[in-house]
Write an enzyme that holds these catalytic residues in place. Structure first.
Site, PDB file in Angstrom:
ATOM      1  N   ASP A  75       0.822  -1.215   0.000  1.00  0.00           N
ATOM      2  CA  ASP A  75       0.000   0.000   0.000  1.00  0.00           C
ATOM      3  C   ASP A  75       0.858   1.269   0.000  1.00  0.00           C
ATOM      4  O   ASP A  75       0.332   2.379   0.020  1.00  0.00           O
ATOM      5  CB  ASP A  75      -1.011  -0.007   1.169  1.00  0.00           C
ATOM      6  CG  ASP A  75      -0.338  -0.127   2.532  1.00  0.00           C
ATOM      7  OD1 ASP A  75       0.668  -0.856   2.634  1.00  0.00           O
ATOM      8  OD2 ASP A  75      -0.824   0.495   3.486  1.00  0.00           O
ATOM      9  N   HIS A  76       2.189   1.078  -0.055  1.00  0.00           N
ATOM     10  CA  HIS A  76       3.095   2.232  -0.163  1.00  0.00           C
ATOM     11  C   HIS A  76       3.989   2.178  -1.401  1.00  0.00           C
ATOM     12  O   HIS A  76       4.455   3.211  -1.865  1.00  0.00           O
ATOM     13  CB  HIS A  76       3.957   2.344   1.099  1.00  0.00           C
ATOM     14  CG  HIS A  76       3.123   2.601   2.317  1.00  0.00           C
ATOM     15  ND1 HIS A  76       3.005   3.829   2.894  1.00  0.00           N
ATOM     16  CD2 HIS A  76       2.304   1.773   3.016  1.00  0.00           C
ATOM     17  CE1 HIS A  76       2.153   3.755   3.914  1.00  0.00           C
ATOM     18  NE2 HIS A  76       1.722   2.519   4.013  1.00  0.00           N
ATOM     19  N   ASP A 161       4.203   4.470   8.005  1.00  0.00           N
ATOM     20  CA  ASP A 161       3.494   3.599   8.952  1.00  0.00           C
ATOM     21  C   ASP A 161       4.415   3.359  10.141  1.00  0.00           C
ATOM     22  O   ASP A 161       5.623   3.212   9.968  1.00  0.00           O
ATOM     23  CB  ASP A 161       3.193   2.235   8.320  1.00  0.00           C
ATOM     24  CG  ASP A 161       2.047   2.299   7.326  1.00  0.00           C
ATOM     25  OD1 ASP A 161       1.384   3.351   7.245  1.00  0.00           O
ATOM     26  OD2 ASP A 161       1.814   1.279   6.638  1.00  0.00           O
ATOM     27  N   ASP A 193       0.300   8.468  10.720  1.00  0.00           N
ATOM     28  CA  ASP A 193      -0.441   7.228  10.447  1.00  0.00           C
ATOM     29  C   ASP A 193      -1.643   7.076  11.385  1.00  0.00           C
ATOM     30  O   ASP A 193      -1.482   7.058  12.601  1.00  0.00           O
ATOM     31  CB  ASP A 193       0.553   6.066  10.639  1.00  0.00           C
ATOM     32  CG  ASP A 193      -0.061   4.684  10.467  1.00  0.00           C
ATOM     33  OD1 ASP A 193      -1.166   4.579   9.904  1.00  0.00           O
ATOM     34  OD2 ASP A 193       0.595   3.702  10.887  1.00  0.00           O
ATOM     35  N   HIS A 363      -0.471 -13.036  16.217  1.00  0.00           N
ATOM     36  CA  HIS A 363      -0.149 -11.934  15.321  1.00  0.00           C
ATOM     37  C   HIS A 363      -0.318 -10.632  16.089  1.00  0.00           C
ATOM     38  O   HIS A 363      -1.205 -10.540  16.933  1.00  0.00           O
ATOM     39  CB  HIS A 363      -1.123 -11.942  14.129  1.00  0.00           C
ATOM     40  CG  HIS A 363      -1.016 -10.728  13.259  1.00  0.00           C
ATOM     41  ND1 HIS A 363       0.090 -10.495  12.479  1.00  0.00           N
ATOM     42  CD2 HIS A 363      -1.837  -9.671  13.065  1.00  0.00           C
ATOM     43  CE1 HIS A 363      -0.073  -9.344  11.836  1.00  0.00           C
ATOM     44  NE2 HIS A 363      -1.229  -8.826  12.177  1.00  0.00           N
ATOM     45  N   HIS A 367       0.836  -1.374  13.441  1.00  0.00           N
ATOM     46  CA  HIS A 367       0.514   0.051  13.589  1.00  0.00           C
ATOM     47  C   HIS A 367       0.286   0.410  15.053  1.00  0.00           C
ATOM     48  O   HIS A 367      -0.299  -0.362  15.806  1.00  0.00           O
ATOM     49  CB  HIS A 367      -0.752   0.392  12.790  1.00  0.00           C
ATOM     50  CG  HIS A 367      -0.603   0.146  11.322  1.00  0.00           C
ATOM     51  ND1 HIS A 367      -0.134   1.110  10.464  1.00  0.00           N
ATOM     52  CD2 HIS A 367      -0.831  -0.956  10.578  1.00  0.00           C
ATOM     53  CE1 HIS A 367      -0.084   0.607   9.240  1.00  0.00           C
ATOM     54  NE2 HIS A 367      -0.506  -0.652   9.277  1.00  0.00           N
ATOM     55  N   ASP A 443      -5.921  -5.685 -14.074  1.00  0.00           N
ATOM     56  CA  ASP A 443      -6.302  -7.079 -14.174  1.00  0.00           C
ATOM     57  C   ASP A 443      -5.068  -7.917 -14.454  1.00  0.00           C
ATOM     58  O   ASP A 443      -4.429  -7.770 -15.472  1.00  0.00           O
ATOM     59  CB  ASP A 443      -7.307  -7.234 -15.320  1.00  0.00           C
ATOM     60  CG  ASP A 443      -7.735  -8.668 -15.497  1.00  0.00           C
ATOM     61  OD1 ASP A 443      -7.749  -9.391 -14.495  1.00  0.00           O
ATOM     62  OD2 ASP A 443      -8.046  -9.044 -16.629  1.00  0.00           O
TER      63      ASP A 443
HETATM   64 ZN   LIG Z   1       0.381   1.220   5.182  1.00  0.00          ZN
HETATM   65 ZN   LIG Z   2       3.072  -0.604   6.323  1.00  0.00          ZN
END
Ligand SMILES: [Zn+2]
Ligand SMILES: [Zn+2]
Length: 555
Positions: A75-76, A161, A193, A363, A367, A443
């Site tokens: 996502d980064h 993050d 974040d 887990h 964050h 896709d």
């Molecule tokens: Zn992130």
């Molecule tokens: Zn991250």
């Protein structure tokens, strides 16, 4: 001070989960912080990846000086390859982050060599009018940094993050001192974040996972199969360490798991004990209590190694009664169905599957929770604050956490949405209009394990290539295909002779025949297999890439 204005423009990641990207502009110079992608939700059927719309950046292409990356999560960094096919600028990041970008680039055909510039924490680089210092932070991935961006108007701190892990497993501490130093000297704007802004207290240290894992290794009588994100180097290290202690050898399974562990090892970020690794093809030959397996596919991705093992269709690995399967990751909302399907299949094979929240945990989040966010706010003490990375509810909760700083120099908090422009000059800060933002759908055959050329397509492209629906009728009593599959298409023109449709039906029929009984009863798996095989055929025959959406009907 000059008359230029400083603009901070979130291009993704605010009011949405993922796709983090921020443009920072001063006069005619722009740097981009992070360039991430998003995994699509169920509404975007048949689309694998979602990227931020680059319209604004393409319009200002000549002003863009660099992309600066905080860490290697998708996502980064996930949109960097896509970005580089459009805009060629240098990319700054730590060695591990850049290696992960490079891995993704193999699937693309760039016209020019990417210009990677490796940086280390505490290093300062000059990019146009910006001076950027990299500050080590703790997170679920190694080599993560925050940025201190000194501009002619003042200092911007971008946290990337983070969590504030007081006992990181690699002993690389969060560089809170440097953050505090900037705070002391005066920070104009903090971007921080917000992912866990609705979680009170502190996030547990990565070390908190060890007791539960140790218990599992201690108790397991047969194979231990652990799935975690391939980028969780801390977690992979833990499995390797425990395997060594408990006298098990480790097979690493799945394309991403193999390549990321290789990268981390080559950079000295992962210590692999001597003689511990086992070739995948040898894993089943060794007696089960001597084997641990590290495997990718925690989110139930249909073509991932773990999903294939779950339906007993993996080349090398199978799971038997008495084995222990551990999902050491969170269940990302939207993936529940796929993940529970994997767990059900594993349970049917007689495996003991460990998943979800437990105490001690399997887990921990990467964050920081509320108290960690407050700590960073208090150390940085910015004049302006913009919460980033989160849905609107998280951003607004995070904004509230800063309220007490009004007595310590905070003038205003801006809860913004992707595309809104924050403008700062010597008069102050204000929202100043909007730029074009949006999403671009991609896709590919599969995100993880299937080797497929990655194809980028925006919606216009998609409408040009049309849509193909393979329709498969299955007898609800016998589980067998009633008639040959039908192929329906819209906006996708094929040759007159009808051969194409005939062959496409054969491709689908062959996929069905080549699947085992367990796969056939799992429609999610069947749809993904049909889609992948049919896509390969259509691309080869027509060089076109229609959207393929298999439909399975019980009759
Ligand atoms: Zn992130
Ligand atoms: Zn991250």
């Amino acid at each position: 001070m000059t008359d230029h204005k400083l603009q901070v423009i979130p291009l993704g990641g605010l009011g949405e989960f993922g796709m983090n990207m921020t443009a920072i502009r001063y006069g005619d110079d722009i740097v981009i912080v992070d360039c991430g992608m998003m995994f699509p939700d169920a509404e975007l059927l048949g689309v694998d990846l979602v990227m931020p719309d680059l319209t604004y950046l393409k319009e200002h292409q000549q002003h863009i000086r660099a992309v600066v990356l905080t860490h290697g999560h998708e996502d980064h960094i996930g949109a960097v390859p896509y970005f580089l096919t459009e805009i060629d600028v240098p990319v700054y990041g730590t060695a591990f982050t850049l290696a992960l970008v490079d891995r993704r680039l193999e699937e693309y055909d760039l016209e020019q060599e990417p210009r990677f510039i490796k940086v280390k924490p505490k290093q300062i680089v000059d990019i146009g009018p910006f001076k950027i210092e990299f500050i080590h932070v703790t997170h679920s991935i190694v080599s993560a940094v925050a940025l201190a961006i000194t501009t002619p108007v003042g200092v911007i701190i971008h946290t990337g993050d983070f969590k504030v892990d007081p006992t990181p497993t690699d002993n690389e501490l969060f560089d809170l001192h440097t953050l505090a130093d900037y705070g002391k000297r005066g920070v104009l704007l903090l971007l921080s974040d917000s992912t866990n802004a609705d979680r009170p207290g502190y996030t547990e240290s990565e070390r908190a996972v060890r007791p539960r894992m140790e218990e599992i290794f201690n108790r397991a009588e047969k194979r231990v199969v652990v799935s975690c994100f391939s980028s969780s180097i801390h977690r992979i290290q833990l499995v390797l360490d425990l395997a060594q202690e408990y006298n098990r050898r480790v097979a690493v399974i799945g394309r991403s798991m193999v390549s990321v562990t290789e990268i981390a090892h080559s950079l000295g970020l992962l210590q692999i004990p001597d003689n511990i690794l086992l070739r995948p093809q040898d894993a089943m030959a060794l007696s089960p209590e001597k084997v641990a397996i590290l495997i990718s596919g925690t989110q139930g991705e249909p073509m991932s190694a773990l999903s294939r093992v779950a339906v007993d269709n993996h080349k090398h690995i199978s799971v038997d009664a008495g084995d222990t399967v551990v999902l050491s990751s969170r269940i990302i909302p939207g993936n529940e169905k796929a993940i529970y399907r994997v767990i059900d299949h594993m349970s049917k094979r007689g495996a003991d599957v460990m998943y979800g929240s437990m105490n001690p945990p399997l887990h921990v989040s990467g964050h920081g929770s509320i108290e960690e966010m407050k700590l960073v706010l208090n150390l940085v003490r910015p004049r302006y604050f913009m919460p980033i990375h989160g849905e609107f509810r998280q951003l607004s909760k995070h904004a509230r956490l800063a309220d007490h700083l009004r007595f310590a120099g905070l003038e205003e908090t801006f809860v913004m949405e992707t595309g809104e422009v924050l403008e700062i000059d010597h008069h102050g800060a204000r929202k100043a209009g909007k730029v074009t933002v949006g999403r671009v759908c991609i896709d590919s055959g599969s995100i993880d394990d299937v080797v497929q050329e990655m194809v980028i397509r925006d919606r216009r492209h998609l409408s040009e290539d049309g849509i193909v629906l393979p329709i498969i009728a299955i007898n609800r009593h016998t589980g067998r295909m009633e008639n040959p599959p039908e192929i329906v298409s819209r906006g996708f023109n094929v040759a007159e002779d009808g051969k194409f449709v005939e062959n496409a039906r054969l491709v689908v029929a062959r996929t069905l025949e080549g699947s085992n009984q367990e796969e056939k009863t799992d429609w999610g798996v069947m749809k993904e297999k049909v889609r992948a095989d049919l896509k390969r055929y259509i691309v080869k025959e027509t060089q076109r890439r229609p959207l393929i959406m298999p439909v399975i009907m019980e009759v």
